[in-house]
Structure formats: C-alpha cells, structure tokens
Design a protein around this motif. Structure first.
Motif, short mmCIF file in Angstrom:
data_model
loop_
_atom_site.label_atom_id
_atom_site.label_comp_id
_atom_site.label_asym_id
_atom_site.label_seq_id
_atom_site.Cartn_x
_atom_site.Cartn_y
_atom_site.Cartn_z
N GLU A 617 115.30 47.30 -9.91
CA GLU A 617 114.32 46.44 -9.28
C GLU A 617 114.29 46.68 -7.78
N THR A 618 113.10 46.66 -7.25
CA THR A 618 112.90 46.78 -5.80
C THR A 618 112.04 45.63 -5.34
N ALA A 619 111.90 45.51 -4.05
CA ALA A 619 111.07 44.44 -3.52
C ALA A 619 109.63 44.63 -3.95
N ALA A 620 108.92 43.52 -4.07
CA ALA A 620 107.52 43.60 -4.47
C ALA A 620 106.73 44.38 -3.43
N GLY A 621 105.69 45.00 -3.88
CA GLY A 621 104.88 45.78 -2.97
C GLY A 621 104.34 47.03 -3.64
N PRO A 622 103.85 47.99 -2.84
CA PRO A 622 103.29 49.21 -3.41
C PRO A 622 104.35 49.99 -4.17
N SER A 623 103.88 50.87 -5.03
CA SER A 623 104.78 51.67 -5.85
C SER A 623 105.63 52.59 -5.00
N ALA A 624 106.90 52.73 -5.41
CA ALA A 624 107.77 53.76 -4.85
C ALA A 624 107.67 54.96 -5.77
N ILE A 625 107.39 56.12 -5.21
CA ILE A 625 107.23 57.30 -6.03
C ILE A 625 108.26 58.34 -5.62
N SER A 626 108.64 59.19 -6.58
CA SER A 626 109.59 60.25 -6.28
C SER A 626 109.28 61.46 -7.15
N LEU A 627 109.72 62.63 -6.67
CA LEU A 627 109.51 63.89 -7.36
C LEU A 627 110.85 64.62 -7.42
N LEU A 628 111.36 64.82 -8.64
CA LEU A 628 112.62 65.52 -8.85
C LEU A 628 112.32 66.94 -9.34
N SER A 629 112.79 67.95 -8.60
CA SER A 629 112.57 69.35 -8.94
C SER A 629 113.90 69.98 -9.35
N PRO A 745 96.12 50.09 -13.49
CA PRO A 745 95.76 51.36 -14.14
C PRO A 745 95.78 52.49 -13.12
N ARG A 746 96.40 53.61 -13.46
CA ARG A 746 96.51 54.70 -12.53
C ARG A 746 96.72 56.00 -13.28
N VAL A 747 96.70 57.09 -12.56
CA VAL A 747 96.94 58.41 -13.13
C VAL A 747 97.94 59.14 -12.26
N MET A 748 98.92 59.81 -12.91
CA MET A 748 99.88 60.65 -12.20
C MET A 748 99.44 62.09 -12.38
N VAL A 749 99.34 62.82 -11.28
CA VAL A 749 98.87 64.20 -11.31
C VAL A 749 99.90 65.09 -10.62
N PHE A 794 102.67 66.05 -6.10
CA PHE A 794 102.64 64.90 -7.00
C PHE A 794 101.78 63.82 -6.35
N THR A 795 100.72 63.42 -7.03
CA THR A 795 99.79 62.42 -6.51
C THR A 795 99.66 61.28 -7.50
N LEU A 796 99.78 60.05 -7.00
CA LEU A 796 99.56 58.85 -7.79
C LEU A 796 98.25 58.22 -7.33
N ARG A 797 97.30 58.10 -8.24
CA ARG A 797 95.98 57.53 -7.91
C ARG A 797 95.72 56.31 -8.77
N ASP A 798 95.06 55.29 -8.18
CA ASP A 798 94.60 54.17 -8.98
C ASP A 798 93.08 54.25 -9.11
N LEU A 799 92.53 53.30 -9.88
CA LEU A 799 91.10 53.35 -10.16
C LEU A 799 90.26 52.92 -8.96
N PHE A 807 105.07 66.33 -1.48
CA PHE A 807 104.88 67.78 -1.44
C PHE A 807 106.25 68.47 -1.51
N GLN A 808 106.43 69.35 -2.49
CA GLN A 808 107.67 70.10 -2.64
C GLN A 808 107.37 71.60 -2.59
N PRO A 809 107.87 72.33 -1.58
CA PRO A 809 107.64 73.77 -1.52
C PRO A 809 108.34 74.50 -2.67
N VAL A 810 107.66 75.51 -3.20
CA VAL A 810 108.19 76.36 -4.26
C VAL A 810 107.96 77.81 -3.86
N ILE A 811 108.98 78.61 -3.90
CA ILE A 811 108.87 80.04 -3.58
C ILE A 811 109.01 80.84 -4.87
#
Length: 817
Positions: A617-629, A745-749, A794-799, A807-811
């Motif tokens: 659980e985290t404090a209320a508010g906007p989503s926390a997002i993460s990208l694991l590579s 409602p949202r989409v993860m891309v 990684f982009t999180l979009r709502d309606l 943004f994660q660099p990849v070589i």
C-alpha cells in the motif's frame, strides 16, 4: 436388399473395429467398441404383437464427436430391420448433445437429426429422420443400460475426456429408450423400446487433475454461462481443489480440516480434523480419503460409522518426516503414491504400510502421474513384463520414471531447472515443464526427448490435456494452447487477470475453465481461446476447478467453496484487483516461526501489509509505475526504473523458500508469492538485494539496480544489452510493467523505439496491473532489428488522455556486448 444392408453393416463395423484396435488408450482415444441389447416391445394398444423381438445394438466410438452405431432387430415374427449410421455429435448448452447421422436406417439409406440430454437417472430426446423417401419424427425417454459387453478390454487406469472407460456399458453412454414415433407421410404413431448410444462419462472427480495422467479433462458437458448454486465456508484457504464421489463433495482446508458436503446443495455431512494444514487436494478412493499435511503426514480418513454421524475418523497415518505437498495418486494395484518436501517419492499399500521409496535430489512439490495402461519396462525370459510406470518430478530439475511395482528407476531426464508442476501423460509421451518455461515432450517408455518448446512464461500449474492439445497456464496470467501433433506449436494465447496457480479444466463440450488469483473464474473456448464468460468471485481462487455431475466447484483463499451450475446470463465481469499473495489487506503485523536452523532466531516479525495488485500500500494519489528489465544473460543485473522513491518488489519465490529478505527486511511467502515495499531517499540509483531463505536456513540471493527518476518522464542511465545472434544466454530481455493503485480504466503500452523514434515492436494490455513481455530483438513482423541503441518505453494512459512514461535504453549488439 437385406443382404446388401447386412454386408454394409458388417463392413462398417469391421472397419471401425480395426481402426479402434490400432488406437492406444489416451486422452484423445475413445472407449472400446461395445455391444448391448434390450427386448423390442411395442407399447401402443393397436400393435399386432407386444414382444416384437430383441434389439441388438453396437457402438464404435471414433473420437469424442465421431462414432458409428447401429442395431439389428432380431424379430420374432419375421421382421428383421437393420440400422447402421455414421454420427457427428455437437455438445450444446445444459448437457444437450445434438447429432447428425447418415447411413442405413431401417433397411433404407437415410439421414437424421437428433438431440439428447442426460439427467441424473434418465434422459430426454427428440429426432427427425428421412429414409427411403419417408419422413418420421418423434421423442424419446432414456435410461442408462447397466448390461452389455465391451468388445475390447479397456486399458487400466484410464479416465479420459469420455469418462471412466473401465466402468460398465452405462458409464460409456449405452441407453435403453422408449420412443414415440410418428410417420409424417400419413402413417400411424408407434410407441416402442430400442437401444441407442450417446457419449456419457462417469460422475467422479477423485483427485486434482481428475485422472492418473493429471490431464484435467472432464467427462462433463458443462458449458457457460454458469450461475452460483451454493457456497460453503471452511476453516482456512481451500488448497488444491475439491473432489467428488457420487453425490458427495470432499474438500480440505488450511485450517487442518476435511469437510464432506452434499453435492446438490452444499449441506455439511461430516468433517474430520487432521491436525495440520491440508497442503493439496484430497484424493478419494471409494469411501476413504487420503490427505497430505504440512506436518508431514499422509492421513487416511473414513466416514462416520453410524449413518448421519457428524465426525469422520482416522483409519491410519503415515509419517513421511517432511511436509507432503503433492496430491496422492492411487493405482489399480492398490498403491498410494505421493512425494514429500524431503525429496522422497513414497509408495504405500492400502493399510498405510510402506512398499517402497525412491529418493531424489530435491523437494517434491508436484503430484505423481501414471502412464496409461501398461508400459513395457523390462524383458524377462518368458517375454515382456508389463507394469505401470510412475512419473515423479522434483525441484532438482529431473523427471524420474519409476517402476510401479518396486520403485526402481526406469529412466530419468534432466530439464536444467526446477520442476514445480505435475507431469501430464498421454498414449506415448509424457510432458513436463521446467521453471524456465520450457516444455519437454518425452517418450513415455524410454525418456528420449521427442521435442521441446519454449513457452513465453513459466508454467504456474499443470496443464490440461485432451484431443491432441495441451492447455498451459503461465505464471504471467496467460493460457496457451499447444498442438501436440505438430511439435507443440502454439495455436493461441489468451491473457487473463492475475496469476493462474492451479490447473485449468477442459470439459467434453469444448470449454476451458480457468481460476485465477485475481478472483476471476473464466470460460474460454478451447478452439480459439476466446473468453466467453467470466465471473468475479471477489476473492483469490486458490484451488483447481472440479467439473462433474453438472456442477463446477472451486475454492478460494478466504475458505469458501463455490458451486456453479449451467445457466444464468452471459457476462464478463471486470476483475477485482487482488493481492497476488492471496491474502486480504491487513494493518496488523504477524509473526513467522521458522523451523530448522534459521539465522533469524525463533520469532521474526513479518510484514503482511499488502494492497492492490499484490503491491504494497502507498499513499493515495496518482499511480506509481515501474519498469523492470531482466536480460536473459545472467551476467547482466536486472534494472528497475521507477517514477517514485517507493517501489513494489514481489513475485514468485523459489518453492523451498519460507522467508524472503528484501534489503534485509523479512517478508512472508504465501502461495509461492511475496510482496514488499522498498523506500529510497529520492532520485538516484540504488542497489536492491533479495534473499530467499528455506527451512534449513539456506540462502539464495538475487540483486538488481533500481533507478528512481526525478523528472515527469524519468530515464534510466543504465542500459541493458541484447545479443540476438550470440550463442548461449543474452538473446532476450524480459520487461515487466507495473502500475499501482490504478482504479480508472487505462491501457499499459510497451514500445521498442529505434533512434528515429519509430516503434519497431509494441505490446498493450487493458486488464492487468502487472504484465510481462519478452523481446528477442525482432520487429513487429518477426524480422531481426539492426544493431544500435533502442529505447523501451512504458506508457500508462487513461481514457481521459492523461499518460505517464518510463524510458529504458536497450543496446542491440548481435556480436555480443
């Protein structure tokens, strides 16, 4: 004319018998041919004769939908009619089976349509036929035949998608009918008895996975939609799954209790305490129940001595010395097989006495499976010795084939990584999946590799198997259908919400029922994987479904056993965002008392405060997002990019782990999952270490780099490398997207963009709060990309048009980094 009809009948029957003779018993193999008979009686008052003769019937099942059936009416008054038709059956809703037929009908060539629906002790049906230019229609009542003869002897230990082929003729669908038939061309109406055959299976579901081959294929025609018939609460989470014998349901719980319920309404009949957590589904044999416990015992229970008694009794108890984490298997020779966490596979007799044991090099979590029928395991002076072969999988990454008679090793096969799920067996091959996500198809008799297939995600439970297809549940919430006749080629892949940690169940009517830890019960069409129906149960489903006798039963983490019947509206509910550890949110810290030589002392405070989507659980508010590579090259550390100085760390722990330390803070492991909250001072790069501790205090470590961004769209300064052409590891990267507390409602891309900003590969998901994708260096059309620098976005979009990105660099370097 009669001679030609008889010749056609004999030709059809002999051809089908030869075809069936070449088949071996298996999930896609039908029951043996059969013959049966009933008196031919005219029941209408104007009949010339009451007893017309004997109706001799035969049935040659070819597949679950194709068959050849017929009858020869041996008339006592000179009227001998012949019928022999080829049939195609189509399962329909509510147990109805529609049939199209063509062939000889009462000595004339004709075609017909019919439909039949089974009830508990009888059935109803209707038909329309045309033969020799005449039309007739009618309705009929049916009851199962309990007499008859099977032309070929069924293989031992076989309960297929048809049901139990070792039972009587009635188990396989032979029925006696009373038909009211009306000639539509001006003729009269007759009321007459006759024989018929429609596929029918048994009503028992005696263990998780249903049969000795762990194939999870139901003989039931259960089809969606479904509605809840009843529910019952037990003490603690339901593990493994319920079993059904006749009209009684048996279910074990984490509270150390086994409960017997009446199938039709959930009325409690009796219960028995076993003194420790029931770790898996119970196994039912007649009126006895076999139960494995966390305390290391296999317990045999029997019902109360007096009818109506409320408490069952213990008949015997075997001490394995280590937790019994696999579902017991009982063979036709009367052996009880199971594995324990100390790595020993045991065989007991029906009195609980040890017959043999075979030690492996790692804990055994998976249930054993048995080869269908006899597999040749040795040659003796007087010929071949036929005996059963038991397949036992271990966390040492080895699949063991053991002789049923004495536990001797027939062969072994090393997969290279731990095996957590039960092997699945068909006529010739045994299928086992390693934790790395590789499916191995081995020759059942020799252990030689027939083929292997890389899955997109590790298997989280045993697959379902029927009709040449295998349906594999993935740890990422995916369900994949593989064509076993084409080397495991992927036919379709469907994503569901939440992990699927129990075997799916395939019904004879062509539907796949899947229970997820997100609390969702799904019905997928087995042909193409389309989600047709989904029920939001509101709690994490922790047991495998059982489908039999017109009911679907499934248990959850709160201790509810839910029973469904066909019917109700078609719907697909939105999934509830659940904790992946299958534990309701709690503000109260709990304690864990490890056994053995734990380095943490006797009592360790453990955080169990979990929130949505298995994230802390985290404090209320906007989503926390993460990208694991996570690069497939083990020399490269994983990189996790987060837009907040607080991230969620969690997922699948090794099967032996009882405790997880994240940066030296302990967390519980429940259902193989753990969840943790890690806070950082602010923007920057931080090392993160995860340690897995087993009961003996042994520690395994895993490390990653966490990059916390300060900008709105943070970028990791640490690139990950991909070497598609390099030999060995390094040919792929796994990207895990995570969004906490996202209720809109949202989409993860996820997009892989080149240096010009053009997306060369993209994925999207609208249902999950966590998703994993693997990139192998190829673009959207399967062509290899050029060497150079790319960016995983990684982009999180709502309606409403709002979005957040990482943004994660990849070589990409085809020659290696």
């Amino acid at each position: 004319m009669r001679q030609s009809c008889l010749a056609a009948l004999l030709l059809a029957a002999s051809t089908c018998l030869l075809t069936a003779g070449w088949c071996q018993s298996g999930q896609s193999t039908p029951p043996p041919p059969m013959v049966f008979a009933i008196p031919r009686v005219q029941l209408n008052s104007d009949a010339d004769h009451f007893l017309e003769g004997v109706d001799l019937g035969f049935a040659v099942p070819l597949t679950t939908r194709h068959s050849v059936t017929g009858s020869y009416i041996l008339g006592f008054h000179g009227d001998n009619d012949i019928t022999a038709t080829y049939n195609y059956d189509m399962p329909w809703r509510k147990g109805i089976r529609a049939r199209a037929s063509a062939g000889m009908i009462d000595d004339e060539f004709g075609v017909g349509l019919s439909a039949h629906q089974f009830k508990q002790d009888f059935g109803t049906g209707a038909f329309l036929q045309t033969a020799g230019g005449e039309f007739r229609a009618g309705v009929f009542l049916s009851t199962p035949l309990s007499w008859g003869t099977k032309v070929a002897k069924p293989k031992a230990e076989r309960a297929t998608a048809w049901g139990d082929t070792s039972g009587d003729v009635g188990d396989m669908g032979a029925i006696a009918t009373v038909a009211a038939r009306k000639d539509l061309d001006g003729g009269g109406t007759s009321l007459v008895t006759a024989t018929a055959w429609y596929p029918r299976g048994t009503a028992n579901w005696s263990r998780m996975g249903q049969d000795a081959q762990s194939a999870a294929a139901s003989a039931s025609d259960f089809a969606p939609p479904a509605k809840q018939a009843w529910q019952y609460g037990v003490r603690g989470a339901v593990r493994g799954g319920p079993v059904v014998i006749g009209d009684t349901v048996y279910v074990g719980s984490a509270g150390g209790e086994v409960q017997a319920l009446r199938l039709r309404d959930g009325t409690p009949l009796w219960s028995a305490a076993v003194g420790s957590e029931v770790t898996q589904a119970v196994t039912a044999v007649g009126d006895r129940l076999l139960v494995g416990t966390r305390a290391g015992h296999l317990v045999c229970l029997k019902p109360p001595l007096l009818s109506g008694g409320l408490v069952g009794s213990e008949e015997w108890r075997f001490d394995a010395g280590a937790p019994v984490l696999s579902c017991p298997l009982v063979t036709s020779k009367g052996l009880i097989l199971f594995g324990a966490q100390d790595g020993v596979c045991y065989a007991l007799d029906v009195r609980g006495k040890k017959v043999w044991q075979h030690a492996t090099s790692g804990p055994i979590l998976a249930s054993p499976s048995l080869a269908p029928g006899g597999v040749t395991v040795a040659k003796e002076a007087r010929g071949k010795a036929e005996g059963g072969v038991v397949y036992c999988a271990s966390l040492d990454g080895v699949l063991y084939a053991l002789r049923e008679t004495d536990g001797g090793l027939v062969w072994s096969y090393r997969t290279g990584s731990p095996i957590l799920v039960a092997p699945t067996v068909d006529d010739k091959l045994v299928y086992t999946a390693s934790q790395k996500g590789t499916l191995h198809a081995l020759e059942a008799a020799t252990g030689r590799l027939a083929w292997r297939q890389e899955l997109q995600a590790p298997l989280s439970a045993s697959p379902a198997l029927a009709d040449g297809r295998l349906y594999a549940p993935g740890a990422d919430g995916s369900v994949t259908a593989l064509d076993l006749r084409d080397g495991g080629k992927t036919l379709w892949r469907t994503q569901v919400a939440g992990p699927v940690s129990t075997p799916p169940v395939l019904t004879r009517s062509g539907y796949l029922f899947v229970a997820s830890e997100a609390g969702m019960l799904y019905a997928l069409r087995s042909q193409d994987g389309k989600v047709l129906w989904a029920e939001n149960t509101g709690e994490a489903l922790t047991s495998a479904p059982a489908v039999t006798s017109g009911y679907l039963l499934v248990g959850d983490a709160s201790g509810r056993l839910l029973a469904y019947k066909p019917g109700g509206p078609w719907h697909i509910d939105a999934p509830t965002v659940m904790a992946s550890a299958a534990v309701p949110p709690s503000e109260v810290p709990t304690t864990l008392t490890p056994t053995g030589s734990s380095p943490f002392g006797v009592e360790v405070p453990v955080q169990t405060k979990v929130g949505l989507a298995g994230s802390p659980e985290t404090a209320a508010g906007p989503s926390a997002i993460s990208l694991l590579s996570v690069p497939s090259d083990p020399s490269q550390p994983p990189v996790q990019l987060a837009d907040r100085p607080e991230i969620a760390v969690g997922g699948q722990a090794p099967a032996s782990a009882r405790l997880v330390l994240v940066n030296d803070v302990p967390y519980r492991v429940l259902n193989g999952q753990y969840d943790a909250t890690v806070e950082f001072p602010g923007a920057g790069a931080y090392p993160l270490t995860v340690k897995y501790v087993d009961e003996q205090g042994h520690v395994e470590s895993d490390s990653r780099l966490v990059v916390v961004g300060q900008e709105t769209q943070p970028t990791s300064a640490a690139p990950v490398f991909l070497s598609p052409e390099e030999e060995g590891p390094g040919g792929s990267i796994s990207f895990t997207l995570s969004a906490q507390e996202e209720k809109r409602p949202r989409v993860m891309v996820l997009e892989i963009r080149d240096s010009t900003g053009r997306a060369v590969r993209a994925w999207a998901d609208t249902t999950a709060t966590m998703q994993t994708y693997v990139w192998d260096g190829r673009d959207q059309w399967g062509k290899p990309t050029k060497d150079g620098q790319y960016v995983a976005v990684f982009t999180l979009r709502d309606l409403e048009g709002h979005s957040r990105s990482l943004f994660q660099p990849v070589i990409v370097d085809s020659m290696g980094k």
